[in-house]
Design a protein around this motif. Structure first.
Motif, PDB file in Angstrom:
ATOM      1  N   LYS A  26      44.877  42.562 -37.326  1.00 29.78           N
ATOM      2  CA  LYS A  26      46.256  42.756 -36.876  1.00 29.78           C
ATOM      3  C   LYS A  26      46.560  42.000 -35.586  1.00 29.78           C
ATOM      4  N   SER A  27      45.543  41.659 -34.802  1.00 30.87           N
ATOM      5  CA  SER A  27      45.807  40.924 -33.564  1.00 30.87           C
ATOM      6  C   SER A  27      45.124  39.552 -33.535  1.00 30.87           C
ATOM      7  N   TYR A  28      44.089  39.349 -34.362  1.00 31.98           N
ATOM      8  CA  TYR A  28      43.345  38.087 -34.268  1.00 31.98           C
ATOM      9  C   TYR A  28      42.539  37.858 -35.531  1.00 31.98           C
ATOM     10  N   ILE A  29      42.654  36.662 -36.052  1.00 29.04           N
ATOM     11  CA  ILE A  29      41.813  36.204 -37.164  1.00 29.04           C
ATOM     12  C   ILE A  29      41.372  34.796 -36.810  1.00 29.04           C
ATOM     13  N   ARG A  30      40.095  34.536 -36.957  1.00 25.03           N
ATOM     14  CA  ARG A  30      39.577  33.186 -36.723  1.00 25.03           C
ATOM     15  C   ARG A  30      38.698  32.819 -37.903  1.00 25.03           C
ATOM     16  N   VAL A  31      39.005  31.701 -38.539  1.00 27.94           N
ATOM     17  CA  VAL A  31      38.198  31.177 -39.634  1.00 27.94           C
ATOM     18  C   VAL A  31      37.679  29.817 -39.183  1.00 27.94           C
ATOM     19  N   THR A  32      36.371  29.660 -39.200  1.00 28.65           N
ATOM     20  CA  THR A  32      35.730  28.409 -38.809  1.00 28.65           C
ATOM     21  C   THR A  32      34.918  27.922 -39.985  1.00 28.65           C
ATOM     22  N   ASP A  33      35.005  26.628 -40.274  1.00 32.64           N
ATOM     23  CA  ASP A  33      34.200  26.086 -41.366  1.00 32.64           C
ATOM     24  C   ASP A  33      33.745  24.671 -41.058  1.00 32.64           C
ATOM     25  N   ASP A  34      32.871  24.172 -41.909  1.00 37.20           N
ATOM     26  CA  ASP A  34      32.371  22.806 -41.773  1.00 37.20           C
ATOM     27  C   ASP A  34      32.832  21.947 -42.956  1.00 37.20           C
ATOM     28  N   GLY A  35      34.029  22.237 -43.436  1.00 37.02           N
ATOM     29  CA  GLY A  35      34.586  21.501 -44.565  1.00 37.02           C
ATOM     30  C   GLY A  35      35.074  20.114 -44.163  1.00 37.02           C
ATOM     31  N   LYS A  36      35.786  19.476 -45.080  1.00 36.10           N
ATOM     32  CA  LYS A  36      36.236  18.097 -44.904  1.00 36.10           C
ATOM     33  C   LYS A  36      37.160  17.899 -43.709  1.00 36.10           C
ATOM     34  N   GLY A  37      37.897  18.920 -43.341  1.00 31.07           N
ATOM     35  CA  GLY A  37      38.872  18.779 -42.273  1.00 31.07           C
ATOM     36  C   GLY A  37      40.142  18.128 -42.784  1.00 31.07           C
ATOM     37  N   ILE A  38      41.115  18.023 -41.915  1.00 27.68           N
ATOM     38  CA  ILE A  38      42.413  17.444 -42.253  1.00 27.68           C
ATOM     39  C   ILE A  38      42.561  16.139 -41.481  1.00 27.68           C
ATOM     40  N   LYS A  39      42.949  15.085 -42.173  1.00 25.29           N
ATOM     41  CA  LYS A  39      43.149  13.791 -41.527  1.00 25.29           C
ATOM     42  C   LYS A  39      44.304  13.878 -40.536  1.00 25.29           C
ATOM     43  N   PRO A  40      44.213  13.120 -39.435  1.00 29.59           N
ATOM     44  CA  PRO A  40      45.281  13.178 -38.425  1.00 29.59           C
ATOM     45  C   PRO A  40      46.675  12.942 -39.002  1.00 29.59           C
ATOM     46  N   ASP A  41      46.807  12.043 -39.960  1.00 30.96           N
ATOM     47  CA  ASP A  41      48.117  11.756 -40.555  1.00 30.96           C
ATOM     48  C   ASP A  41      48.661  12.921 -41.379  1.00 30.96           C
ATOM     49  N   ASP A  42      47.792  13.844 -41.771  1.00 30.98           N
ATOM     50  CA  ASP A  42      48.197  14.956 -42.632  1.00 30.98           C
ATOM     51  C   ASP A  42      48.420  16.277 -41.889  1.00 30.98           C
ATOM     52  N   ILE A  43      48.105  16.316 -40.620  1.00 32.40           N
ATOM     53  CA  ILE A  43      48.142  17.588 -39.896  1.00 32.40           C
ATOM     54  C   ILE A  43      49.538  18.205 -39.886  1.00 32.40           C
ATOM     55  N   PHE A  44      50.554  17.430 -39.558  1.00 29.91           N
ATOM     56  CA  PHE A  44      51.901  17.987 -39.456  1.00 29.91           C
ATOM     57  C   PHE A  44      52.429  18.435 -40.812  1.00 29.91           C
ATOM     58  N   VAL A  45      52.213  17.622 -41.830  1.00 31.58           N
ATOM     59  CA  VAL A  45      52.718  17.975 -43.162  1.00 31.58           C
ATOM     60  C   VAL A  45      51.961  19.174 -43.742  1.00 31.58           C
ATOM     61  N   SER A  46      50.746  19.439 -43.271  1.00 32.86           N
ATOM     62  CA  SER A  46      49.968  20.574 -43.787  1.00 32.86           C
ATOM     63  C   SER A  46      50.644  21.910 -43.505  1.00 32.86           C
ATOM     64  N   LEU A  47      51.543  21.948 -42.545  1.00 32.29           N
ATOM     65  CA  LEU A  47      52.249  23.185 -42.198  1.00 32.29           C
ATOM     66  C   LEU A  47      53.580  23.332 -42.925  1.00 32.29           C
ATOM     67  N   GLU A  48      53.940  22.343 -43.709  1.00 27.03           N
ATOM     68  CA  GLU A  48      55.197  22.385 -44.446  1.00 27.03           C
ATOM     69  C   GLU A  48      55.029  23.184 -45.741  1.00 27.03           C
ATOM     70  N   ARG A  49      56.103  23.789 -46.198  1.00 29.12           N
ATOM     71  CA  ARG A  49      56.083  24.510 -47.472  1.00 29.12           C
ATOM     72  C   ARG A  49      55.844  23.532 -48.607  1.00 29.12           C
ATOM     73  N   HIS A  50      55.123  23.966 -49.599  1.00 32.21           N
ATOM     74  CA  HIS A  50      54.820  23.193 -50.801  1.00 32.21           C
ATOM     75  C   HIS A  50      54.031  21.927 -50.493  1.00 32.21           C
ATOM     76  N   ALA A  51      53.320  21.894 -49.371  1.00 34.34           N
ATOM     77  CA  ALA A  51      52.469  20.754 -49.037  1.00 34.34           C
ATOM     78  C   ALA A  51      51.066  21.052 -49.560  1.00 34.34           C
ATOM     79  N   THR A  52      50.511  20.133 -50.323  1.00 35.13           N
ATOM     80  CA  THR A  52      49.186  20.339 -50.900  1.00 35.13           C
ATOM     81  C   THR A  52      48.499  19.007 -51.146  1.00 35.13           C
ATOM     82  N   SER A  53      47.201  19.010 -51.071  1.00 33.75           N
ATOM     83  CA  SER A  53      46.412  17.817 -51.398  1.00 33.75           C
ATOM     84  C   SER A  53      45.877  17.907 -52.820  1.00 33.75           C
ATOM     85  N   LYS A  54      46.216  18.972 -53.510  1.00 36.09           N
ATOM     86  CA  LYS A  54      45.564  19.271 -54.788  1.00 36.09           C
ATOM     87  C   LYS A  54      46.331  18.843 -56.026  1.00 36.09           C
ATOM     88  N   ILE A  55      47.635  18.665 -55.910  1.00 37.62           N
ATOM     89  CA  ILE A  55      48.421  18.231 -57.067  1.00 37.62           C
ATOM     90  C   ILE A  55      49.422  17.167 -56.633  1.00 37.62           C
TER      91      ILE A  55
END
Length: 152
Positions: free
Chosen positions: A52-81
């Motif tokens: 309810k006050s804090y969630i932190r998820v840390t991983d060692d996955g592929k990460g997000i490319k710098p060019d994709d960071i802003f669009v990743s927060l947009e609705r209906h933004a996906t790398s999968k389809i």
């Protein structure tokens, strides 16, 4: 003026957040699924007050490319389809492209991400759907710090 109106983006994102995130465990689920889809081998989840006050998820996955960071927060933004045909071929945990947009619309979000090809990570801070800050930082992993602004 008629009775039917188009909703503003904040209201749309709040509705989507209610559909995707009706409690903190849904935010954890969405972020962990993103980590799995990013081929993470290690995923860490930290919560405070039941998420309810804090969630932190840390991983060692592929990460997000710098060019994709802003669009990743947009609705209906996906790398999968890319097309409707891809809907039948998607074998990932999810693809709606609503999780990050929904989370950031109802929270204070800090995302630190980098790909293996990048020397530094990008730190993005956003709240209520608005990006407040971006900067380069040193990081070996991708992190999502999610502190809730509203209680579901």
């Amino acid at each position: 003026m008629g009775n039917i109106v188009l909703l503003d983006d904040l209201t749309i994102n709040q509705i989507a957040a209610g559909e995707v995130l009706d409690r903190p465990s849904n935010a954890v689920k969405e972020l962990v699924e993103n980590s799995i889809d990013a081929e993470a081998k290690h995923i860490s989840v930290e919560i405070k007050k039941g998420g309810k006050s804090y969630i932190r998820v840390t991983d060692d996955g592929k990460g997000i490319k710098p060019d994709d960071i802003f669009v990743s927060l947009e609705r209906h933004a996906t790398s999968k389809i890319r097309t409707v045909e891809d809907l039948e071929k998607t074998y990932t945990m999810g693809f709606r492209g609503e999780a990050l947009a929904s989370i950031v619309s109802v929270s204070h979000l800090t995302m630190i991400t980098r790909t293996k090809d990048e020397e530094t990570a990008i730190k993005l801070v956003a709240e209520g759907g608005e990006i407040l800050e971006t900067s380069e930082v040193s990081s070996s992993v991708r992190n999502f710090y999610y502190s809730r602004k509203f209680i579901f």
